[in-house]
Design an enzyme around this catalytic site. Structure first.
Site, mmCIF file in Angstrom:
data_model
loop_
_atom_site.group_PDB
_atom_site.id
_atom_site.type_symbol
_atom_site.label_atom_id
_atom_site.label_comp_id
_atom_site.label_asym_id
_atom_site.label_seq_id
_atom_site.Cartn_x
_atom_site.Cartn_y
_atom_site.Cartn_z
ATOM 1 N N TYR A 1 0.861 -1.180 0.000
ATOM 2 C CA TYR A 1 0.000 0.000 0.000
ATOM 3 C C TYR A 1 0.901 1.234 0.000
ATOM 4 O O TYR A 1 1.842 1.323 0.800
ATOM 5 C CB TYR A 1 -0.908 0.006 1.244
ATOM 6 C CG TYR A 1 -1.617 1.327 1.433
ATOM 7 C CD1 TYR A 1 -2.859 1.551 0.852
ATOM 8 C CD2 TYR A 1 -1.018 2.360 2.160
ATOM 9 C CE1 TYR A 1 -3.500 2.766 0.998
ATOM 10 C CE2 TYR A 1 -1.654 3.583 2.298
ATOM 11 C CZ TYR A 1 -2.888 3.780 1.719
ATOM 12 O OH TYR A 1 -3.515 4.989 1.850
ATOM 13 N N GLU B 1 -3.647 7.422 -3.882
ATOM 14 C CA GLU B 1 -3.363 6.098 -3.335
ATOM 15 C C GLU B 1 -3.093 5.088 -4.441
ATOM 16 O O GLU B 1 -3.793 5.065 -5.450
ATOM 17 C CB GLU B 1 -4.570 5.566 -2.552
ATOM 18 C CG GLU B 1 -4.730 6.171 -1.177
ATOM 19 C CD GLU B 1 -5.878 5.520 -0.411
ATOM 20 O OE1 GLU B 1 -5.812 5.494 0.818
ATOM 21 O OE2 GLU B 1 -6.833 5.029 -1.053
#
Lengths: 291, 379, 291, 379
Positions: B101, B189
């Site tokens: 992530y 993101e």
């Protein structure tokens, strides 16, 4: 007394020759605020109803001893106006302008931290502040305020007017009412204001008007947890707003269990704050406390 | 302004962040053709701004023309969290060896750019952040114009990412930071950042929000903003310059100032009703903004009553009253109007409305009660 | 002796696992240079013919006491490699990489100045430097050098080899030969090198090989004007190059009467420098001075 | 990479710097149509990278279709400093009240971005800088990502610009700085920055140079670079990846390293000859680069002899020799070859060439003499 501004505050108005700037500069002066100068680049040497206009903030500070600025600039030049004030060491900056990119404000504040600026930015995107009977800096309607002993800090403009109006009509006067601004990135926070109210002998209680999003209310609750403090009554708007889809995981990770009306209300209650469900319950609660 | 996956990935490409090969398809036929031209197993992915697409069946794997066409036919037209899928992204399916992530966001409290890294990417990142917060690496970055790749590599090492991959990962983090600053994002993101079996890195999904204040206030910026809205009325609102969000109830809400509008919605809730929208006319609005706002709400067939709540500061109540009368004059409104006016110009505003037979509520609470009653009565 | 590097210099090679990096690392070591480490992100833990490779400059400095870095990076990551060295306080950075954007180098040096870095960057886009018999950092062909008492500083790689070869064949040895790099923005200048040669007891005379463009030669001449100094022999290439159209008015204004071969030659002559017209006159002139 | 006026003005537009309304025309007809659609007096301006366009007759004023068409017909095809005009910019003609100079450049000595301002813009700025240097305001700026407009305004005030115009001028300087940093420029000049009779500001001309090292090394970047070259052979050189500049003599020059090539050109000059080019094969060049270089020079009909001067460091003389033999083998060269080899691989290189009957000069001086003699003999 009150906080942030008083009868000695010498205000300059950035963007004074614009429609909004001139209108509010004169309203502020009519309230009794010392509006000592205006700044509009390229209009230096002119005046707005006797208020002298300068090309730069520095010139206005040097010529008129201005120690606060109220910014009415188009959104595209709001960040520049803030940066100019910080560069020149302005002690108090009240930025009314909305629509300033978040990163511009972050950069301006970071530059201030880097260069040792010790002033304070209120806003952007707020109504400004009023120390009742002494100085009105911003766009609040002057007639609703009444001098007294309650401090008020809020993220919303009109909601503030609504509540101040209620308080005044209920006979509850105010020391200073501050709109910290509705943007995600603002200078002065709830916690900053609570700290200042704590040191103001005239303020006996504080009304805090929060809303969903961010964690400024939770941060304030954490501050209130530490040691004793003046009584605080809070209202949080947005309980019925849909869950924000905007934050993404990064927001959820950073803010963790913060941001919703529920987390804010719980955090404040845990810190001993009276949180009312209905706006119109505020005057009653305050009368109980101040009695 | 939130971007769809394929819009975010276009920005990733622009800034040198590797994304799987793929293209956008408007219909099943096109999806099939893209799959056959790619010649590999593909993922067919619904392009909607809703979380949990995968669980809702909005992502299907397929191989070849027929399978991809069938998958796209299933997905296009599907409703995910109330939004109809209009387009799918067809792209090479990857075999992940690891999923990381990588996220950048504006940290409101610290007034900084926050970098978040986690060795365990994918859908469960929030759960991980809750159950083992130490697994998420956090770093507040100064708002500079650049994050040197060497610094990003060190952060990736500190976050426990595979040492053998830090050259690529450092470059991706540095490029994501360039994108974040260059495109005025408030969220960027990559989740997951996939390491394939062959050791290659790909941004397998994108989540991007751009700061609307930083969009050029040109028609172009407005159109992009409008296109980013799934809802028809929200698109119209942007064209009209109105600050409107559709909600799911049956009581229209108009007010001046976001806080007041939210408080009005809450007052309706406390009285047992549900708001149909959030509509903030802002400060100093003239009659035409009020008229346009009422016209917009007239197009929402769910609305049974509308509460217009104004506390006049810069906004003048008489201007608001004029706007209401203009809207009423232009054609009868399809809902019951409940009006509450206070502050600047209150007396004049009340007079104007009362002359035309409209009733004004005395307080916000009373106004909310009336609006809820009116909506129930209309059922 | 000599300047910048000596037998005590502990060199790390950035980009050591690349084709050029590994080739030249081993050539440097073969010359006698202490090549103590390599850095290639992601290849940490491996080695190149016994030279240990690390993921970061910091690790290489801590583990092997490296105090100089020789950068062989692709042009797209050259600036990052320089920035990493500056961040970690590397005393000497020799950047061979060409094609690094000028602004990246300006930014890296500005960051160094801001954070108090006291090291030195040689290059980018140069052949590096050789302190004869002690350390070769860069890509110069080892066989042409001969130990002696002449310092050499040049903006050009091959022209340097050409001259060093002439000198060595004429029996004139060198202390340190430095290629400062051919880019418009470089770290160490002619003046910096002249200053260092002034303090080096082994160096008796200096050869300066300049070329058209910029004002580094004129700046060196200004330095040489101040007080007495060791003898300098100069050659300026590019007299027959067409007048640069690239500078625009801004360049002309800043550099004024500098930049052409003529202005450089005049400035150096005014400062007492022997400027030869022909490259091959250098050995003869030096023999006269050193006799 | 130097940009043409209209390319620079396109960048000005992108960064919000006002430029006069106008469009590019490829022929006289198109120029006439642009003028009539603008409906005002226009300037028809030759688009070439040569100074002194105006004095050379490359800028004409015109009004209406016929006049503009006639002006463009005069200019297109004209040769200015050896370059043929292929396009004209047709734009609204301005009536200047004042002309300023605004320039940003990389200051090599100070390793900074230099801002230069002058109240007296236009063609004579260099003369002013020489005769009254105090009239030019200089400021070294730190290489940040932004120059705040308020700072730019103060600099404009210090430079003595009209106080009434500093809002606009400050914005233009700040935007020019954004352009300079954002597009990796090494020079960005607005000269003149025009204040019209109505008090409006316009960038009336542009001079821009971009840092070639910062162009993406993609085909796109290379093509833009090639398009920026007026010379056919220089365009070809970029496509072949060669570092070549055409000069005006008759002796071809190839060498390894810019300094060595320049010194070789000088050596030819000292011997009474003139070089036809600057061609640097760089460090470590393989045979094919040498072959391509000789093939390129074969296309220059002015060249009578070519001097190839190599001092081998990373470059190996035997590789160079192989390249020469490849070029000779592919077809006889249209000029006399003079070769000088020294350094790495010298013996092997000499052997290869001498086997094929080619003579090698002993020194650089001797090589230069031979090349000059050969060129003169060929006359």
């Amino acid at each position: 007394m009150g906080i942030l501004a008083n009868s000695g505050t010498r205000v300059l108005v950035q963007g004074i020759t614009g429609r909004e700037g001139s209108f509010h500069a004169l309203r502020m002066r009519a309230y009794g605020t010392k509006v000592v100068a205006g700044v509009t680049p390229g209009k230096g040497g002119s005046d707005v109803d006797g208020i002298e206009v300068y090309d730069t903030v520095l010139e206005a500070m040097e010529a008129q001893g201005a120690n606060a600025s109220c910014i009415f600039a188009p959104s595209s030049s709001g960040a520049d106006a803030i940066a100019e004030c910080i560069h020149d060491g302005m002690p108090l900056i009240v930025c009314i302008t909305e629509g300033i990119p978040q990163m511009s404000v972050i950069k301006a504040l970071a530059e201030g931290a880097r260069t040792g600026w010790e002033g304070r930015l209120v806003g952007p995107n707020g109504p400004g502040l009023v120390t009742v009977g002494e100085a009105l800096i911003g766009i609040s309607p002057a007639g609703i305020f009444k001098k007294g002993h309650v401090g008020l800090v809020s993220r919303s403009g009109t909601l503030t007017y609504e509540i101040v109006d209620m308080l005044s009509k209920a006979g509850i006067g105010q020391t200073t009412c501050i709109g910290v601004g509705g943007d995600p990135i603002i200078g002065t926070t709830f916690t900053d204001c609570l700290r200042l109210f704590e040191d103001d002998p005239d303020t006996k209680a504080v009304v805090l008007i929060g809303e969903i999003g961010g964690s400024d209310e939770e941060n304030a609750a954490r501050f209130l947890h530490e040691g004793s403090h003046k009584p605080v009554i809070a209202f949080i708007s947005g309980r019925n707003a849909p869950a924000g889809k905007k934050m993404g995981h990064a927001g959820a990770i950073i803010y963790g269990r913060t941001g919703s009306a529920q987390t804010k209300i719980e955090a404040l209650k845990d810190a001993g704050v009276v949180v009312v469900d209905k706006l119109w319950e505020i005057p009653g609660q305050l009368l109980g406390i101040l009695a | 302004m939130q971007l769809l996956e394929h819009q975010g990935k276009a920005l990733f490409r622009k800034y040198g962040i590797p994304v799987p090969e793929g293209r956008l398809a408007q219909d099943a036929e096109e999806a099939g053709l893209i799959a056959s031209s790619l010649g590999v197993r593909v993922a067919v992915k619904a392009q909607v701004l809703a979380g949990g697409r995968g669980k809702a069946g909005g992502i299907l794997l397929a191989e070849g023309y027929e399978e991809a066409k069938a998958a796209a036919a299933k997905i296009i037209g599907m409703r995910i969290k109330g939004i109809t899928v209009r387009e799918v992204l067809v792209e090479r399916a990857l075999s992940p060896a690891e999923e990381y992530y990588v996220g950048l966001t504006v940290d409101r409290s610290r007034k900084a750019v926050a970098l978040l890294l986690c060795r365990s990417g994918g859908v469960d990142i929030e759960e991980i952040a809750r159950s083992s917060p130490e697994a998420v690496y956090y770093r507040a970055l100064p708002p500079n114009d650049e994050l040197h790749p060497f610094k990003a590599r060190r952060m990736a090492l500190e976050a426990g990412f595979d040492r053998a991959r830090i050259l690529g990962i450092g470059g991706i983090i540095a490029n994501l930071y360039r994108l974040f600053m260059g495109e005025a994002a408030t969220l960027a993101e990559i989740n997951p950042l996939m390491v394939t079996q062959e050791g290659k890195l790909f941004a397998a999904d994108s989540k991007m929000i751009l700061d609307e204040s930083a969009l050029d206030s040109t028609l172009e910026g407005k159109r992009t903003l409008a296109e980013s809205k799934d809802d028809e009325l929200e698109r119209k609102a942007i064209e009209k310059g109105l600050n409107y969000v559709r909600l799911e109830g049956d009581i229209g809400v108009i007010g001046n100032g976001a806080g007041l509008v939210m408080a009005t919605i809450d007052a309706i809730g406390l009285n047992g009703g549900r708001a149909a929208d959030f509509l903030d006319i802002g400060g100093g609005a003239k009659a035409d903004v009020v008229r346009k706002s009422l016209e917009l709400l007239s197009e929402d067939k769910n609305i049974k009553s509308t509460l217009l709540n104004i506390f006049g500061g810069i906004t003048r109540c008489d201007e608001v009253a004029k706007g209401i009368l203009e809207a009423v004059g232009a054609g009868s409104l399809p809902f019951t109007m409940v009006v509450r006016l206070a502050g600047t110009g209150e007396d004049e505003g009340r007079r104007l409305l009362e002359e035309s037979g409209m009733k004004i509520a005395a307080t916000m609470d009373e106004a909310a009660q009336e609006a809820v009653l009116a909506a129930k009565g209309a059922c």
